[in-house]
Design a protein around this motif. Structure first.
Motif, PDB file in Angstrom:
ATOM      1  N   GLU A   8      79.360  64.314  17.722  1.00 52.27           N
ATOM      2  CA  GLU A   8      79.054  64.495  16.367  1.00 52.27           C
ATOM      3  C   GLU A   8      80.296  65.128  15.577  1.00 52.27           C
ATOM      4  N   GLN A   9      81.115  65.591  16.079  1.00 57.28           N
ATOM      5  CA  GLN A   9      82.153  66.361  15.425  1.00 57.28           C
ATOM      6  C   GLN A   9      83.598  65.190  15.252  1.00 57.28           C
ATOM      7  N   HIS A  16      81.280  54.997  12.549  1.00 59.34           N
ATOM      8  CA  HIS A  16      80.855  53.444  13.238  1.00 59.34           C
ATOM      9  C   HIS A  16      79.453  53.702  13.653  1.00 59.34           C
ATOM     10  N   VAL A  17      78.777  54.809  14.090  1.00 61.28           N
ATOM     11  CA  VAL A  17      77.505  54.403  14.743  1.00 61.28           C
ATOM     12  C   VAL A  17      76.607  55.637  14.213  1.00 61.28           C
ATOM     13  N   GLY A  18      76.813  56.345  13.348  1.00 61.10           N
ATOM     14  CA  GLY A  18      76.137  57.620  12.756  1.00 61.10           C
ATOM     15  C   GLY A  18      74.742  57.112  12.172  1.00 61.10           C
ATOM     16  N   GLN A  19      74.936  56.295  11.452  1.00 62.74           N
ATOM     17  CA  GLN A  19      73.661  55.719  10.722  1.00 62.74           C
ATOM     18  C   GLN A  19      72.710  54.900  11.767  1.00 62.74           C
ATOM     19  N   ARG A  40      66.715  57.980  27.047  1.00 66.45           N
ATOM     20  CA  ARG A  40      67.449  56.691  26.917  1.00 66.45           C
ATOM     21  C   ARG A  40      68.531  56.766  25.691  1.00 66.45           C
ATOM     22  N   LEU A  41      68.001  57.669  24.727  1.00 64.76           N
ATOM     23  CA  LEU A  41      68.848  58.010  23.579  1.00 64.76           C
ATOM     24  C   LEU A  41      70.153  58.688  24.146  1.00 64.76           C
ATOM     25  N   GLU A  42      69.921  59.803  24.915  1.00 63.23           N
ATOM     26  CA  GLU A  42      71.208  60.564  25.337  1.00 63.23           C
ATOM     27  C   GLU A  42      71.980  59.483  26.242  1.00 63.23           C
ATOM     28  N   HIS A  43      71.549  58.895  27.183  1.00 62.62           N
ATOM     29  CA  HIS A  43      72.234  57.905  27.788  1.00 62.62           C
ATOM     30  C   HIS A  43      73.165  56.981  26.886  1.00 62.62           C
ATOM     31  N   SER A  44      72.318  56.097  26.066  1.00 63.94           N
ATOM     32  CA  SER A  44      73.049  55.516  25.089  1.00 63.94           C
ATOM     33  C   SER A  44      74.117  56.103  24.291  1.00 63.94           C
ATOM     34  N   ILE A  45      74.052  57.521  23.785  1.00 63.36           N
ATOM     35  CA  ILE A  45      75.214  57.938  23.250  1.00 63.36           C
ATOM     36  C   ILE A  45      76.264  58.354  24.151  1.00 63.36           C
ATOM     37  N   ASN A  46      75.845  58.732  25.362  1.00 67.87           N
ATOM     38  CA  ASN A  46      76.815  58.814  26.571  1.00 67.87           C
ATOM     39  C   ASN A  46      77.819  57.658  26.715  1.00 67.87           C
ATOM     40  N   VAL A  47      77.062  56.655  26.779  1.00 65.79           N
ATOM     41  CA  VAL A  47      77.779  55.527  27.009  1.00 65.79           C
ATOM     42  C   VAL A  47      78.709  55.067  26.024  1.00 65.79           C
ATOM     43  N   SER A  48      77.935  55.050  24.775  1.00 70.85           N
ATOM     44  CA  SER A  48      78.732  54.528  23.646  1.00 70.85           C
ATOM     45  C   SER A  48      79.803  55.362  23.324  1.00 70.85           C
ATOM     46  N   TYR A  49      79.970  56.757  23.502  1.00 75.56           N
ATOM     47  CA  TYR A  49      81.112  57.741  23.105  1.00 75.56           C
ATOM     48  C   TYR A  49      82.159  57.604  24.040  1.00 75.56           C
ATOM     49  N   THR A  50      81.692  57.581  25.533  1.00 73.89           N
ATOM     50  CA  THR A  50      82.820  57.485  26.612  1.00 73.89           C
ATOM     51  C   THR A  50      83.474  55.911  26.231  1.00 73.89           C
ATOM     52  N   SER A  51      82.848  55.055  26.180  1.00 76.70           N
ATOM     53  CA  SER A  51      83.372  53.786  25.976  1.00 76.70           C
ATOM     54  C   SER A  51      84.224  53.650  24.777  1.00 76.70           C
TER      55      SER A  51
END
Length: 170
Positions: A8-9, A16-19, A40-51
């Motif tokens: 979030e920081q 890119h993905v906030g909205q 699934r929300l946490e998983h998706s954000i983890n995958v997105s941010y790390t990638s």
């Protein structure tokens, strides 16, 4: 101070993905268990941010990687309880693309990232190098999320053993 998550920081990542994260359809993923100990929300954000961070480090398309990574599991059923369980690896990316298109316009790279992220369990390899990042990072987080409670259980056991051995050593 409130518990502000690292992603979030990251102003660029959030631009890119906030909205997408804030969208009610995406927020619905918060109530769905993904890998035993994550939603699934946490998983998706983890995958997105790390990638995203890996793509950025390589100088690749970090925006498409972040967006494709975020939307790769955009489906609302529990995959453990479906009649097409065996076909889930092939079916859910197609459902995810359809659902992602309801949130945003996808470019060909984002679409390919979502469709091919189960490569290994499915035949068609990613068409873009960014797709390989999301595929590998997805596997990494799936394993990490599934074993997290085991790790803390082992750590507690180790601490207990150390204390026990110290107190009974004399």
């Amino acid at each position: 101070m409130m518990n502000v998550k690292k992603y979030e920081q990251d102003k660029e990542f959030m631009s890119h993905v906030g909205q997408l994260i804030d969208h009610p359809r995406f927020q619905k993923l918060d109530g769905i268990v993904q890998h035993h100990h994550s939603t699934r929300l946490e998983h998706s954000i983890n995958v997105s941010y790390t990638s995203y961070k890996i793509a950025k480090k390589f100088g690749w398309d970090a925006k498409s990687t972040a967006r494709g990574g975020l939307l790769h599991d955009m489906f609302y059923y529990d995959w453990r309880e479906t009649k097409f369980n065996k076909g889930h690896a092939w079916v859910h990316p197609r459902i995810a693309v359809k659902n992602a298109r309801k949130l945003t316009k996808l470019n060909p790279k984002e679409e390919d990232i979502i469709l091919k992220h189960m490569w290994g369990a499915t035949i068609a390899p990613p068409r873009y190098k960014e797709g390989y990042i999301v595929t590998m990072v997805d596997k990494y987080w799936a394993i990490k999320e599934a074993i997290t409670p085991l790790r803390s259980k082992w750590q507690k056991r180790r601490v207990f053993k150390r204390k026990y051995l110290k107190s009974h050593h004399h």
